[in-house]
Enzyme design. Structure first.
Site, PDB file in Angstrom:
ATOM      1  N   ARG A  15       1.888  -1.476  -5.813  1.00 36.18           N
ATOM      2  CA  ARG A  15       0.728  -2.039  -5.112  1.00 36.18           C
ATOM      3  C   ARG A  15       0.133  -1.125  -4.048  1.00 36.18           C
ATOM      4  NH1 ARG A  15       2.999  -7.562  -3.215  1.00 36.18           N
ATOM      5  NH2 ARG A  15       4.987  -6.673  -3.852  1.00 36.18           N
ATOM      6  N   GLY A 101      14.344   1.122   2.408  1.00 39.12           N
ATOM      7  CA  GLY A 101      13.545   2.257   2.873  1.00 39.12           C
ATOM      8  C   GLY A 101      12.100   1.938   3.211  1.00 39.12           C
ATOM      9  N   ASN A 376     -13.942  32.511  39.191  1.00 35.14           N
ATOM     10  CA  ASN A 376     -15.009  31.608  38.792  1.00 35.14           C
ATOM     11  C   ASN A 376     -15.696  32.202  37.562  1.00 35.14           C
ATOM     12  OD1 ASN A 376     -17.466  30.139  38.568  1.00 35.14           O
ATOM     13  ND2 ASN A 376     -17.204  29.499  40.700  1.00 35.14           N
ATOM     14  N   ASN A 385     -13.167  38.591  21.599  1.00 37.50           N
ATOM     15  CA  ASN A 385     -11.784  39.042  21.438  1.00 37.50           C
ATOM     16  C   ASN A 385     -11.481  39.568  20.049  1.00 37.50           C
ATOM     17  OD1 ASN A 385     -12.136  36.439  20.400  1.00 37.50           O
ATOM     18  ND2 ASN A 385      -9.983  35.938  20.646  1.00 37.50           N
TER      19      ASN A 385
HETATM   20  C1  UD1 Z   1      14.441  -8.161  -2.808  1.00 37.76           C
HETATM   21  C2  UD1 Z   1      15.523  -9.230  -2.808  1.00 37.76           C
HETATM   22  C3  UD1 Z   1      14.937 -10.523  -2.272  1.00 37.76           C
HETATM   23  C4  UD1 Z   1      14.365 -10.316  -0.904  1.00 37.76           C
HETATM   24  C5  UD1 Z   1      13.345  -9.181  -0.916  1.00 37.76           C
HETATM   25  C6  UD1 Z   1      12.916  -8.847   0.481  1.00 37.76           C
HETATM   26  C7  UD1 Z   1      17.053  -8.775  -4.635  1.00 37.76           C
HETATM   27  C8  UD1 Z   1      17.410  -9.107  -6.038  1.00 37.76           C
HETATM   28  N1  UD1 Z   1      16.007  -9.408  -4.146  1.00 37.76           N
HETATM   29  O1  UD1 Z   1      13.444  -8.596  -3.720  1.00 37.76           O
HETATM   30  O2  UD1 Z   1      15.936 -11.529  -2.220  1.00 37.76           O
HETATM   31  O3  UD1 Z   1      13.776 -11.494  -0.423  1.00 37.76           O
HETATM   32  O4  UD1 Z   1      13.920  -8.005  -1.490  1.00 37.76           O
HETATM   33  O5  UD1 Z   1      11.886  -7.926   0.425  1.00 37.76           O
HETATM   34  O6  UD1 Z   1      17.741  -8.005  -3.999  1.00 37.76           O
HETATM   35  N2  UD1 Z   1      15.200  -0.829  -5.055  1.00 37.76           N
HETATM   36  C9  UD1 Z   1      15.890   0.255  -5.540  1.00 37.76           C
HETATM   37  N3  UD1 Z   1      16.287   0.257  -6.844  1.00 37.76           N
HETATM   38  C10 UD1 Z   1      16.026  -0.749  -7.684  1.00 37.76           C
HETATM   39  C11 UD1 Z   1      15.312  -1.880  -7.174  1.00 37.76           C
HETATM   40  C12 UD1 Z   1      14.928  -1.886  -5.859  1.00 37.76           C
HETATM   41  O7  UD1 Z   1      16.159   1.220  -4.805  1.00 37.76           O
HETATM   42  O8  UD1 Z   1      16.428  -0.679  -8.837  1.00 37.76           O
HETATM   43  C13 UD1 Z   1      14.790  -0.835  -3.637  1.00 37.76           C
HETATM   44  C14 UD1 Z   1      13.281  -0.811  -3.434  1.00 37.76           C
HETATM   45  O9  UD1 Z   1      12.813   0.519  -3.342  1.00 37.76           O
HETATM   46  C15 UD1 Z   1      13.115  -1.582  -2.137  1.00 37.76           C
HETATM   47  C16 UD1 Z   1      14.284  -2.547  -2.142  1.00 37.76           C
HETATM   48  O10 UD1 Z   1      15.237  -2.030  -3.039  1.00 37.76           O
HETATM   49  O11 UD1 Z   1      13.251  -0.743  -1.018  1.00 37.76           O
HETATM   50  C17 UD1 Z   1      13.878  -3.948  -2.565  1.00 37.76           C
HETATM   51  O12 UD1 Z   1      13.302  -3.878  -3.838  1.00 37.76           O
HETATM   52  P1  UD1 Z   1      12.115  -4.825  -4.273  1.00 37.76           P
HETATM   53  O13 UD1 Z   1      11.771  -4.558  -5.669  1.00 37.76           O
HETATM   54  O14 UD1 Z   1      11.059  -4.796  -3.250  1.00 37.76           O
HETATM   55  O15 UD1 Z   1      12.903  -6.230  -4.211  1.00 37.76           O
HETATM   56  P2  UD1 Z   1      12.254  -7.646  -4.319  1.00 37.76           P
HETATM   57  O16 UD1 Z   1      12.126  -8.015  -5.737  1.00 37.76           O
HETATM   58  O17 UD1 Z   1      11.081  -7.743  -3.435  1.00 37.76           O
END
Ligand code: UD1
Ligand code: CA
Length: 456
Positions: A15, A101, A376, A385
């Protein structure tokens, strides 16, 4: 208590509509991931592991200097799968802290509070009450208010969706326990992912208590998913920085219109900052300093009682006590002003030292120059320069007076207390105490008549 922080940062961030991985987007000129790493590195006896994946090459190229262990998650199969990638760094007796992150405003104090909840038989979970919890995992509690599991938004029933307590994703837990649960995760859910959140139910089955904590405000745990949230968090972060400075005795005409994109190494009291000031890099500011509207100041030292009038651009410079700069002055790298120097409008100074009490008030370019004290420099003075190949130095000794519209062709020296007549082009040394000028004699032509239009 030794901790290992695992920062999940492999996701794409669709997004953002960006060709750059999300965690490289910046708040106050610093990558989202770097904000999180900076927080985790403030924990005592901690090592930090970053699970990265999407845009791996770009991430390493820009952030490899961070003092963390990098682990690549080649396919993003869920938050549980992401933590599994770091299993080799999970020590049995360590406390493992999971951070994201893309959540840059999380406070150290909140993390420390959560870590205190962790024990042999308890796990710390950071939750947040949200006006609109859609998209978040929901915290399911039993009739006694104990957390029993987390249900992801996509797996939730309509009743569960009505729960406003959301999972922030931030968890602290014992390493041995975590490894045991990680090995048992499955992906039989709506998204076909390995959910880290499933460990909560396993922990409850193992007789553990889920201890929850909440952040001071929801922005602290807001994960950035799009540009609107990025802009929102930028303002929230800037507001925090302005608040912190106000509590140190700084006045802002409008704290909403202030940006610090770097660090203030030191700041005195009674500093006044007008609207639309942007401070970048490393800045030191003394006491009683006034910074006017629309100034951009980067990597600069500003001593006590300095006044910077509106619309100045200052980079890599030193402003001695009680200097007065601007409006519309430009100090480029290597401008070093001693005490009580005055620099006025449309003056550019580069790689030059100006000694105490000298004045350069209007429309000048001073580059590669040593200016003595009490000098001054008249309006429109230019140091020439650059000969097209090399830069040369100009020396203007103490007490010299440079008449307006003078060109000083470097290398050249103007002696102590010398006076240069207005409009001169100085190519050779101008001696001490004397008047030097290069000027065609003024003549008035007798009997001259203005041309007149011929009648046709
Ligand atoms: C996750 C949580 C959800 C929580 C929400 C908060 C899980 C299953 N769900 O959902 O309960 O309310 O975050 O924002 O944990 N990431 C990885 N590798 C992956 C998947 C994700 O590194 O395979 C990292 C993403 O970069 C991000 C974080 O994990 O920093 C969360 O991933 P995202 O896909 O945003 O999780 P949500 O589905 O929003
Ligand atoms: Ca998210």
């Amino acid at each position: 208590m030794a901790t290992t922080t695992i920062i999940l940062a492999a996701g794409q961030g669709t997004r953002m509509q960006s060709s750059r991985p999300k965690i490289l987007h910046k708040i106050a000129d610093k990558a989202l991931l770097e904000h999180v790493v900076d927080t985790s590195r403030q924990l005592q006896d901690n090592k930090t592991v970053v699970v990265y994946g999407h845009g791996a090459e770009q991430v390493l190229q820009e952030l490899q200097h961070l003092a963390v262990q990098w682990i690549e998650q080649e396919q993003q199969l869920g938050t549980g799968h992401a933590v599994q990638q770091a299993v080799q760094f999970i020590g049995d007796d360590d406390t493992i802290l999971i951070l994201y992150g893309d959540v840059p405003l999380l406070k150290l104090a909140t993390v420390q509070g959560l870590l205190q909840q962790v024990g042999e038989n308890s796990l710390g979970l950071l939750t947040v009450d949200l006006d609109d919890p859609s998209g978040y995992g929901r915290i399911i509690r039993d009739e006694n208010g104990q957390v029993i599991r987390i249900v992801e938004d996509k797996d939730a029933s309509p009743e569960q969706k009505a729960i406003t307590e959301g999972n922030t994703g931030i968890i602290a837990v014992n390493g041995r326990r975590l490894k045991n649960w990680l090995a048992r995760l499955e992906n039989d859910n709506a998204q076909g992912e390995y959910y880290l959140t499933d460990i909560i139910e396993m922990a409850v089955e193992d007789g553990m208590t889920i201890a929850t904590a909440q952040p001071d405000n929801a922005d602290e745990v807001l994960g950035i998913n799009d540009r609107r949230q990025l802009a929102h968090i930028e303002r929230a972060y800037q507001r925090q920085q302005a608040e912190a400075l106000m509590s140190q005795g700084v006045s802002f005409r409008d704290p909403q219109r202030f940006d610090l994109r770097g660090t203030i190494k030191s700041i005195g009291r009674d500093v006044e900052i007008d609207v639309n000031v942007v401070l970048s890099g490393e800045i030191s500011i003394g006491s009683n300093v006034k910074i006017g509207a629309n100034c951009c100041i980067t990597d600069t030292v500003i001593e006590d009682d300095v006044e910077i009038l509106p619309n100045c651009v200052i980079e890599n410079s030193f402003l001695g006590a009680a200097c007065c700069i601007g409006p519309f002055a430009r100090l480029r790298p290597g401008a070093r002003l001693d005490r009580q120097v005055k620099v006025g409008n449309f003056v550019e100074i580069k790689k030059s030292r100006v000694a105490q009490g000298s004045k350069i008030n209007h429309l000048s370019y001073i580059g590669d120059t040593l200016v003595g004290s009490g000098v001054n420099i008249g309006a429109g003075t230019i140091t020439c320069n650059y000969d097209g190949v090399n830069k040369h130095q100009t020396i203007i000794e103490d007490g010299a007076f440079i008449g307006s519209n003078t060109q000083l062709v470097a290398p050249v020296t103007v002696g102590k207390n010398a006076t240069i007549g207005a409009g001169s082009i100085i190519t050779r040394a101008a001696p001490t105490e004397k008047l030097t000028l290069t000027r065609a004699k003024q003549v008035s032509v007798e009997g001259w008549q203005r041309p007149v239009k011929q009648e046709k």
